[in-house]
Design a protein around this motif. Structure first.
Motif, PDB file in Angstrom:
ATOM      1  N   SER A 202       7.857 -61.524 -18.570  1.00  0.00           N
ATOM      2  CA  SER A 202       8.144 -61.896 -19.962  1.00  0.00           C
ATOM      3  C   SER A 202       6.889 -61.776 -20.828  1.00  0.00           C
ATOM      4  O   SER A 202       6.966 -61.413 -21.995  1.00  0.00           O
ATOM      5  N   GLU A 203       5.732 -62.078 -20.208  1.00  0.00           N
ATOM      6  CA  GLU A 203       4.464 -61.989 -20.947  1.00  0.00           C
ATOM      7  C   GLU A 203       4.170 -60.529 -21.303  1.00  0.00           C
ATOM      8  O   GLU A 203       3.774 -60.227 -22.426  1.00  0.00           O
ATOM      9  N   VAL A 204       4.434 -59.624 -20.330  1.00  0.00           N
ATOM     10  CA  VAL A 204       4.211 -58.184 -20.588  1.00  0.00           C
ATOM     11  C   VAL A 204       5.127 -57.715 -21.710  1.00  0.00           C
ATOM     12  O   VAL A 204       4.726 -56.972 -22.607  1.00  0.00           O
ATOM     13  N   ARG A 205       6.375 -58.205 -21.677  1.00  0.00           N
ATOM     14  CA  ARG A 205       7.332 -57.819 -22.731  1.00  0.00           C
ATOM     15  C   ARG A 205       6.840 -58.295 -24.091  1.00  0.00           C
ATOM     16  O   ARG A 205       6.998 -57.602 -25.097  1.00  0.00           O
ATOM     17  N   LEU A 206       6.264 -59.503 -24.095  1.00  0.00           N
ATOM     18  CA  LEU A 206       5.732 -60.038 -25.364  1.00  0.00           C
ATOM     19  C   LEU A 206       4.590 -59.173 -25.874  1.00  0.00           C
ATOM     20  O   LEU A 206       4.503 -58.879 -27.069  1.00  0.00           O
ATOM     21  N   TRP A 207       3.722 -58.717 -24.941  1.00  0.00           N
ATOM     22  CA  TRP A 207       2.601 -57.854 -25.346  1.00  0.00           C
ATOM     23  C   TRP A 207       3.128 -56.559 -25.955  1.00  0.00           C
ATOM     24  O   TRP A 207       2.618 -56.070 -26.936  1.00  0.00           O
ATOM     25  N   GLU A 208       4.190 -56.040 -25.326  1.00  0.00           N
ATOM     26  CA  GLU A 208       4.706 -54.744 -25.787  1.00  0.00           C
ATOM     27  C   GLU A 208       5.572 -54.889 -27.032  1.00  0.00           C
ATOM     28  O   GLU A 208       6.000 -53.897 -27.612  1.00  0.00           O
ATOM     29  N   SER A 209       5.869 -56.130 -27.392  1.00  0.00           N
ATOM     30  CA  SER A 209       6.667 -56.303 -28.605  1.00  0.00           C
ATOM     31  C   SER A 209       5.808 -56.828 -29.761  1.00  0.00           C
ATOM     32  O   SER A 209       6.335 -57.269 -30.775  1.00  0.00           O
ATOM     33  N   GLY A 210       4.495 -56.840 -29.584  1.00  0.00           N
ATOM     34  CA  GLY A 210       3.634 -57.133 -30.736  1.00  0.00           C
ATOM     35  C   GLY A 210       2.659 -58.271 -30.562  1.00  0.00           C
ATOM     36  O   GLY A 210       1.795 -58.457 -31.413  1.00  0.00           O
ATOM     37  N   MET A 211       2.794 -59.085 -29.478  1.00  0.00           N
ATOM     38  CA  MET A 211       1.876 -60.213 -29.326  1.00  0.00           C
ATOM     39  C   MET A 211       0.575 -59.756 -28.669  1.00  0.00           C
ATOM     40  O   MET A 211       0.612 -58.973 -27.719  1.00  0.00           O
ATOM     41  N   LEU A 212      -0.528 -60.264 -29.157  1.00  0.00           N
ATOM     42  CA  LEU A 212      -1.831 -59.890 -28.569  1.00  0.00           C
ATOM     43  C   LEU A 212      -1.991 -60.558 -27.206  1.00  0.00           C
ATOM     44  O   LEU A 212      -1.647 -61.741 -27.069  1.00  0.00           O
ATOM     45  N   PRO A 213      -2.481 -59.859 -26.203  1.00  0.00           N
ATOM     46  CA  PRO A 213      -2.685 -60.500 -24.888  1.00  0.00           C
ATOM     47  C   PRO A 213      -3.713 -61.618 -24.985  1.00  0.00           C
ATOM     48  O   PRO A 213      -4.659 -61.520 -25.767  1.00  0.00           O
ATOM     49  N   ASP A 214      -3.505 -62.643 -24.182  1.00  0.00           N
ATOM     50  CA  ASP A 214      -4.433 -63.760 -24.132  1.00  0.00           C
ATOM     51  C   ASP A 214      -5.767 -63.271 -23.560  1.00  0.00           C
ATOM     52  O   ASP A 214      -5.778 -62.393 -22.699  1.00  0.00           O
ATOM     53  N   SER A 215      -6.858 -63.840 -24.020  1.00  0.00           N
ATOM     54  CA  SER A 215      -8.168 -63.330 -23.598  1.00  0.00           C
ATOM     55  C   SER A 215      -8.378 -63.452 -22.087  1.00  0.00           C
ATOM     56  O   SER A 215      -9.063 -62.645 -21.484  1.00  0.00           O
ATOM     57  N   LYS A 216      -7.747 -64.471 -21.473  1.00  0.00           N
ATOM     58  CA  LYS A 216      -7.963 -64.647 -20.032  1.00  0.00           C
ATOM     59  C   LYS A 216      -7.261 -63.566 -19.193  1.00  0.00           C
ATOM     60  O   LYS A 216      -7.580 -63.400 -18.024  1.00  0.00           O
ATOM     61  N   HIS A 217      -6.292 -62.848 -19.809  1.00  0.00           N
ATOM     62  CA  HIS A 217      -5.615 -61.769 -19.081  1.00  0.00           C
ATOM     63  C   HIS A 217      -6.167 -60.393 -19.452  1.00  0.00           C
ATOM     64  O   HIS A 217      -5.750 -59.388 -18.877  1.00  0.00           O
ATOM     65  N   LEU A 218      -7.068 -60.393 -20.432  1.00  0.00           N
ATOM     66  CA  LEU A 218      -7.493 -59.125 -21.000  1.00  0.00           C
ATOM     67  C   LEU A 218      -8.206 -58.237 -19.970  1.00  0.00           C
ATOM     68  O   LEU A 218      -7.949 -57.037 -19.884  1.00  0.00           O
ATOM     69  N   LEU A 219      -9.082 -58.856 -19.171  1.00  0.00           N
ATOM     70  CA  LEU A 219      -9.841 -58.069 -18.194  1.00  0.00           C
ATOM     71  C   LEU A 219      -8.923 -57.443 -17.148  1.00  0.00           C
ATOM     72  O   LEU A 219      -9.040 -56.252 -16.840  1.00  0.00           O
ATOM     73  N   GLN A 220      -7.996 -58.253 -16.612  1.00  0.00           N
ATOM     74  CA  GLN A 220      -7.067 -57.735 -15.608  1.00  0.00           C
ATOM     75  C   GLN A 220      -6.181 -56.629 -16.192  1.00  0.00           C
ATOM     76  O   GLN A 220      -5.903 -55.626 -15.548  1.00  0.00           O
ATOM     77  N   LEU A 221      -5.774 -56.839 -17.454  1.00  0.00           N
ATOM     78  CA  LEU A 221      -4.920 -55.852 -18.118  1.00  0.00           C
ATOM     79  C   LEU A 221      -5.678 -54.538 -18.298  1.00  0.00           C
ATOM     80  O   LEU A 221      -5.151 -53.456 -18.019  1.00  0.00           O
ATOM     81  N   ALA A 222      -6.939 -54.658 -18.725  1.00  0.00           N
ATOM     82  CA  ALA A 222      -7.756 -53.466 -18.931  1.00  0.00           C
ATOM     83  C   ALA A 222      -7.931 -52.716 -17.614  1.00  0.00           C
ATOM     84  O   ALA A 222      -7.849 -51.487 -17.558  1.00  0.00           O
ATOM     85  N   GLU A 223      -8.141 -53.489 -16.554  1.00  0.00           N
ATOM     86  CA  GLU A 223      -8.323 -52.881 -15.235  1.00  0.00           C
ATOM     87  C   GLU A 223      -7.044 -52.195 -14.772  1.00  0.00           C
ATOM     88  O   GLU A 223      -7.074 -51.077 -14.264  1.00  0.00           O
TER      89      GLU A 223
END
Lengths: 103, 294
Positions: free
Chosen positions: B31-52
């Motif tokens: 659900s969090e990924v869906r939120l990111w793809e629908s316009g919400m900015l990722p939380d900073s604590k997930h940013l590194l893992q997402l970038a990786e």
């Protein structure tokens, strides 16, 4: 048998306890108190389970409201988390007390 | 839809990942990924893992576009090569030569240079003084206590809570079971017929004077506290003498009814003569009672 987490069994147990309370009220014919029981019983289990998310949501909402920088990365304090849990447990205990009242 | 959300989706699709796979790699719910793809900015604590997981930089995610393949530092020497038409080493030596030339044109003593350095450092300290204030403020935050239960920082229940809830819940279930069993036993052993021993639990017999002054009539009432069938009751009602005579006034009355619901009231009036002859307070004695209970 499918693996279920400890939290799943805990939620199930709490629901069973509440079901016993409701059965007790029906047997004692305390029908007047059933709406009061339901008001406390129904939200208490989700409140207990989702305590962290709800407290975090509340803290972030307040931070977004009060600060210009917003609430990215804001985590609720231990005090708030514990208070959330205590409040939810009081809710649950009140439902059980109502279930034991005999009119 | 923002640039970031489009960028995340494009990158994920380019890598052939599903939303579930990305969520698993990033350590969040789908659900969090869906939120990111629908316009919400990722939380900073997930940013590194997402970038990786997306094999991009965190700044690229935040900007919502890919960084140009060459950085400015990489580009600079090449531009010099293009403009000067020399090799990089040669360009560097030319620059060094220029610096030496500048120094020879503006001779400066070591003392003056040291003074200038001091002045610059003082200015810098003043300029960034708010940073040290900020650090002091950060020290005011309470440190996380060592005995803090980390499981509080996720949804669900802590170990202590679970133990407490199981004990309290089991106790509650025990109380309810005892109550239910005792109720069941009482229901099975309930009275089936109305008798002299138990009639007080199911009917209420009362007497009330009729009127307020010069009372010579009393009303006997029978109120049902439960449903009774084939009800039959015989009473002896007596009144003691008040002013004249010694004899009591005694009379016998009976009630008979086929079906009496809970709350029903049966009544009978007794007139015993002149008001001054007998006391209006009746003494009631039950002779016989019978009936069926549910």
């Amino acid at each position: 048998m499918k693996y279920r987490s400890r939290n799943f069994w805990m939620v199930l147990f709490l629901c069973v306890v509440l079901a016993f309370g409701l059965a007790n009220m029906i047997v004692n014919r305390s029908f007047v108190l059933i709406p009061v029981f339901l008001i406390f019983a129904i939200p208490s289990v989700p409140l207990l389970y989702f305590n962290y998310s709800l407290v975090r949501w509340n803290v972030r909402r307040n931070a977004n409201w009060d600060t210009e920088a917003g609430a990215d990365g804001v985590e609720p304090s231990e005090f708030r988390l514990i208070m959330g849990k205590v409040g939810s447990w009081i809710f649950f205990a009140f439902a059980l007390i109502v279930a034991l009242i005999q009119l | 839809m923002s640039k970031t959300s489009d960028f995340i989706r494009e990158k994920r699709e380019a890598l052939g990942m599903s939303q579930e796979e990305l969520a698993e790699k990033t350590g969040v719910f789908v659900s969090e990924v869906r939120l990111w793809e629908s316009g919400m900015l990722p939380d900073s604590k997930h940013l590194l893992q997402l970038a990786e997981a997306l094999q991009v930089g965190t700044d690229e995610i935040l900007r919502g576009e890919e960084e140009p393949s060459e950085s400015v530092s990489e580009r600079l020497p090449r531009q010099e090569i293009v403009s000067d038409g020399h090799e990089p080493e040669q360009a560097l030596s030319d620059r060094q030569e220029n610096l030496v030339k500048e120094e020879s044109e503006n001779p400066q003593t070591e003392q003056e240079a040291a003074q200038e350095d001091e002045k610059e450092s003082a200015d810098e300290t003043e300029k960034y003084s708010f940073l040290s204030e900020q650090e002091e403020d950060e020290d005011d935050f309470e440190p996380i206590p060592e005995d803090f239960d980390e499981s509080l920082r996720r949804n669900g229940f802590t170990k202590k809570e679970r133990v407490l809830a199981y004990v309290a819940g089991a106790l509650f279930i025990l109380i309810v079971l005892v109550n239910l069993i005792s109720s069941g036993v009482a229901y099975l052993n309930r009275d089936r017929t109305l008798a002299m021993e138990n009639y007080k639990n199911y009917i209420e017999i009362d007497s009330d004077p009729v009127g307020n002054v010069n009372v010579d009539t009393v009303e006997i009432t029978v109120k049902f506290k439960a449903h009774v069938t084939d009800f039959d009751l015989t009473l002896t009602v007596s009144f003691s003498p008040m002013l004249v005579g010694n004899e009591t006034y005694t009379t016998e009355i009976s009630f008979s009814q086929r079906d009496c619901q809970k709350g029903k009231v049966l009544s009978r009036q007794i007139t015993y003569g002149e008001y001054y002859e007998y006391s209006p307070f009746a003494h009631i004695q039950v002779n016989s009672v019978s009936g069926g209970l549910d």
